[in-house]
Design a protein around this motif. Sequence first.
Motif, PDB file in Angstrom:
ATOM      1  N   HIS A 136       0.819  -1.223   0.000  1.00  0.00           N
ATOM      2  CA  HIS A 136       0.000   0.000   0.000  1.00  0.00           C
ATOM      3  C   HIS A 136       0.852   1.271   0.000  1.00  0.00           C
ATOM      4  N   THR A 137       1.927   1.262  -0.767  1.00  0.00           N
ATOM      5  CA  THR A 137       2.743   2.468  -0.910  1.00  0.00           C
ATOM      6  C   THR A 137       2.776   2.939  -2.367  1.00  0.00           C
ATOM      7  N   SER A 138       1.815   2.495  -3.174  1.00  0.00           N
ATOM      8  CA  SER A 138       1.801   2.827  -4.607  1.00  0.00           C
ATOM      9  C   SER A 138       1.238   4.210  -4.901  1.00  0.00           C
ATOM     10  N   GLY A 139       0.401   4.713  -4.007  1.00  0.00           N
ATOM     11  CA  GLY A 139      -0.292   5.967  -4.263  1.00  0.00           C
ATOM     12  C   GLY A 139      -1.549   5.822  -5.105  1.00  0.00           C
ATOM     13  N   LEU A 140      -1.918   4.595  -5.476  1.00  0.00           N
ATOM     14  CA  LEU A 140      -3.138   4.405  -6.265  1.00  0.00           C
ATOM     15  C   LEU A 140      -4.364   4.804  -5.449  1.00  0.00           C
ATOM     16  N   PRO A 141      -5.289   5.532  -6.052  1.00  0.00           N
ATOM     17  CA  PRO A 141      -6.505   5.947  -5.328  1.00  0.00           C
ATOM     18  C   PRO A 141      -7.416   4.754  -5.076  1.00  0.00           C
ATOM     19  N   ASP A 142      -8.188   4.845  -4.005  1.00  0.00           N
ATOM     20  CA  ASP A 142      -9.095   3.757  -3.646  1.00  0.00           C
ATOM     21  C   ASP A 142     -10.433   3.924  -4.367  1.00  0.00           C
ATOM     22  N   PHE A 143     -11.095   2.789  -4.591  1.00  0.00           N
ATOM     23  CA  PHE A 143     -12.399   2.805  -5.271  1.00  0.00           C
ATOM     24  C   PHE A 143     -13.541   2.423  -4.344  1.00  0.00           C
ATOM     25  N   GLU A 144     -13.233   2.104  -3.091  1.00  0.00           N
ATOM     26  CA  GLU A 144     -14.233   1.478  -2.214  1.00  0.00           C
ATOM     27  C   GLU A 144     -15.522   2.277  -2.103  1.00  0.00           C
ATOM     28  N   ASP A 145     -15.420   3.558  -1.792  1.00  0.00           N
ATOM     29  CA  ASP A 145     -16.633   4.341  -1.572  1.00  0.00           C
ATOM     30  C   ASP A 145     -17.499   4.441  -2.832  1.00  0.00           C
ATOM     31  N   ASP A 146     -16.877   4.269  -4.001  1.00  0.00           N
ATOM     32  CA  ASP A 146     -17.617   4.395  -5.259  1.00  0.00           C
ATOM     33  C   ASP A 146     -18.417   3.149  -5.625  1.00  0.00           C
ATOM     34  N   VAL A 147     -18.122   2.010  -4.981  1.00  0.00           N
ATOM     35  CA  VAL A 147     -18.767   0.758  -5.412  1.00  0.00           C
ATOM     36  C   VAL A 147     -19.678   0.146  -4.355  1.00  0.00           C
ATOM     37  N   THR A 148     -19.839   0.807  -3.212  1.00  0.00           N
ATOM     38  CA  THR A 148     -20.680   0.227  -2.157  1.00  0.00           C
ATOM     39  C   THR A 148     -22.097  -0.041  -2.651  1.00  0.00           C
ATOM     40  N   ASP A 149     -22.675   0.899  -3.395  1.00  0.00           N
ATOM     41  CA  ASP A 149     -24.034   0.688  -3.901  1.00  0.00           C
ATOM     42  C   ASP A 149     -24.088  -0.476  -4.884  1.00  0.00           C
ATOM     43  N   ASP A 150     -23.051  -0.636  -5.703  1.00  0.00           N
ATOM     44  CA  ASP A 150     -23.020  -1.768  -6.633  1.00  0.00           C
ATOM     45  C   ASP A 150     -23.030  -3.089  -5.876  1.00  0.00           C
ATOM     46  N   ILE A 151     -22.256  -3.154  -4.797  1.00  0.00           N
ATOM     47  CA  ILE A 151     -22.199  -4.365  -3.995  1.00  0.00           C
ATOM     48  C   ILE A 151     -23.563  -4.654  -3.370  1.00  0.00           C
ATOM     49  N   LEU A 152     -24.156  -3.639  -2.765  1.00  0.00           N
ATOM     50  CA  LEU A 152     -25.437  -3.827  -2.091  1.00  0.00           C
ATOM     51  C   LEU A 152     -26.569  -4.147  -3.059  1.00  0.00           C
ATOM     52  N   GLU A 153     -26.511  -3.568  -4.255  1.00  0.00           N
ATOM     53  CA  GLU A 153     -27.573  -3.788  -5.248  1.00  0.00           C
ATOM     54  C   GLU A 153     -27.302  -4.991  -6.149  1.00  0.00           C
ATOM     55  N   ARG A 154     -26.267  -5.757  -5.823  1.00  0.00           N
ATOM     56  CA  ARG A 154     -25.935  -7.008  -6.529  1.00  0.00           C
ATOM     57  C   ARG A 154     -25.616  -6.768  -7.999  1.00  0.00           C
ATOM     58  N   ARG A 155     -24.885  -5.703  -8.270  1.00  0.00           N
ATOM     59  CA  ARG A 155     -24.442  -5.435  -9.636  1.00  0.00           C
ATOM     60  C   ARG A 155     -23.044  -5.995  -9.826  1.00  0.00           C
ATOM     61  N   TYR A 156     -22.889  -6.830 -10.843  1.00  0.00           N
ATOM     62  CA  TYR A 156     -21.579  -7.418 -11.113  1.00  0.00           C
ATOM     63  C   TYR A 156     -20.645  -6.377 -11.728  1.00  0.00           C
ATOM     64  N   LEU A 157     -19.450  -6.280 -11.167  1.00  0.00           N
ATOM     65  CA  LEU A 157     -18.390  -5.461 -11.745  1.00  0.00           C
ATOM     66  C   LEU A 157     -17.171  -6.346 -11.950  1.00  0.00           C
ATOM     67  N   SER A 158     -16.613  -6.319 -13.125  1.00  0.00           N
ATOM     68  CA  SER A 158     -15.374  -7.052 -13.378  1.00  0.00           C
ATOM     69  C   SER A 158     -14.216  -6.307 -12.733  1.00  0.00           C
ATOM     70  N   PRO A 159     -13.064  -6.965 -12.562  1.00  0.00           N
ATOM     71  CA  PRO A 159     -11.899  -6.250 -12.025  1.00  0.00           C
ATOM     72  C   PRO A 159     -11.536  -5.015 -12.847  1.00  0.00           C
ATOM     73  N   ARG A 160     -11.668  -5.115 -14.161  1.00  0.00           N
ATOM     74  CA  ARG A 160     -11.372  -3.958 -15.004  1.00  0.00           C
ATOM     75  C   ARG A 160     -12.386  -2.834 -14.764  1.00  0.00           C
ATOM     76  N   ASP A 161     -13.653  -3.183 -14.507  1.00  0.00           N
ATOM     77  CA  ASP A 161     -14.660  -2.162 -14.200  1.00  0.00           C
ATOM     78  C   ASP A 161     -14.265  -1.386 -12.938  1.00  0.00           C
ATOM     79  N   SER A 162     -13.906  -2.126 -11.877  1.00  0.00           N
ATOM     80  CA  SER A 162     -13.527  -1.476 -10.620  1.00  0.00           C
ATOM     81  C   SER A 162     -12.254  -0.653 -10.797  1.00  0.00           C
TER      82      SER A 162
END
Length: 372
Positions: A136-162
């Motif tokens: 975790h020293t890469s500086g890459l931004p996190d995506f977690e907050d952007d996908v919570t609704d997708d997880i809860l609403e059962r929307r499939y996201l591929s790794p490339r989507d995330s």
Amino acid sequence: MRKRLALTALALATAVTAGFAAPATAAGPDPVRQGLETLVRSDRAPGALASVMDANGKFRTYTAGTGDRDTHAKVPRDGQVRIGSVTKTFTAVVVMQLVGEGKIRLNDRVDDHLPGLVRGKGIDGHHITVQQLLQHTSGLPDFEDDVTDDILERRYLSPRDSLDIALKHEAAFEPGTKWSYSNTNYLVAGLIVEKVTGRPLAEQIDKRIIQPLGLRHTYFPAPGETAIRERHPQGYHQDEPPVSPPRDVTEIDPSASWAAGAMVSTNSDLNRFFSALLKGGLLPDTQLEQMLTTIPVRKGEDRYSMGLGIMKVRLSKDCVAWGHNGGIPGYGTWAMATADGRAASATMTREPKTGDALTHLEGVVDAALCRR
């Protein structure tokens, strides 16, 4: 995924195969049981469960609260749960096995394996190493907050989507200059595993870790799989501040978190995994040493330090453990082991949303490993 900051009668687990139920003692209340009761009483978790393994491989199991708010069913002893970011340690072990096989080097750049894929504002895969991803020293931004609704609403996201979602954000910092937890690191690490092996990450985790260790209740969900396969407590989600009752989110689609947080396991299987890892059962000595070489999470503090997919936690002055925590809608887990082979894992059936809840969850493991 990353850790995040209704009371019922308490239930105690009975014996499990190859283990035994938590006993009452003349010395006083069991601190592990007390810790689970705190998660239910103070942190509003509908249920909680834990497993403790001694150095001889014997287990104690515990439960508290209710496993289903609708039916009032008990929490199943050692039931399956979503383990969130504890998945990262499994992903990191596969990467380190490939390092030991000479197929990946820790100083490889992302572009050595995924040319041109990781690009964004201040982001360039030419300048990010595999080690920086795992630590975790890469500086890459996190995506977690952007996908919570997708997880809860059962929307499939591929790794490339995330990954595409993450790369819309600016880099957090220049690679190698700071530490900051980001799930995106493990999306990229998982994609590197697939590129190097030519096989799905889930297959590699199963072949290299789950099958050799006999983790019979651990798996990586298939694409689109939303149910938990075996007996399990229901998982619940509640917004902060609580304006409505917790809602059942057991059946979600964890695909967005993929290599960073999608797996399902049991507390006892996690104990077996972390104990075996620390005892050298999964990696050559050189790669295990590399994995356990840490940097501080906060400057000037030594309570938490980060290795490669695993954290070193100073639970007390003379008690150090290694492991990972994880939160995903419905569940929060801490799993740790000590160098002498002991291990403990605890889960609450509501994602921890406050610092107190996280402290109490960690405290269950602390009680199991350090208050002897």
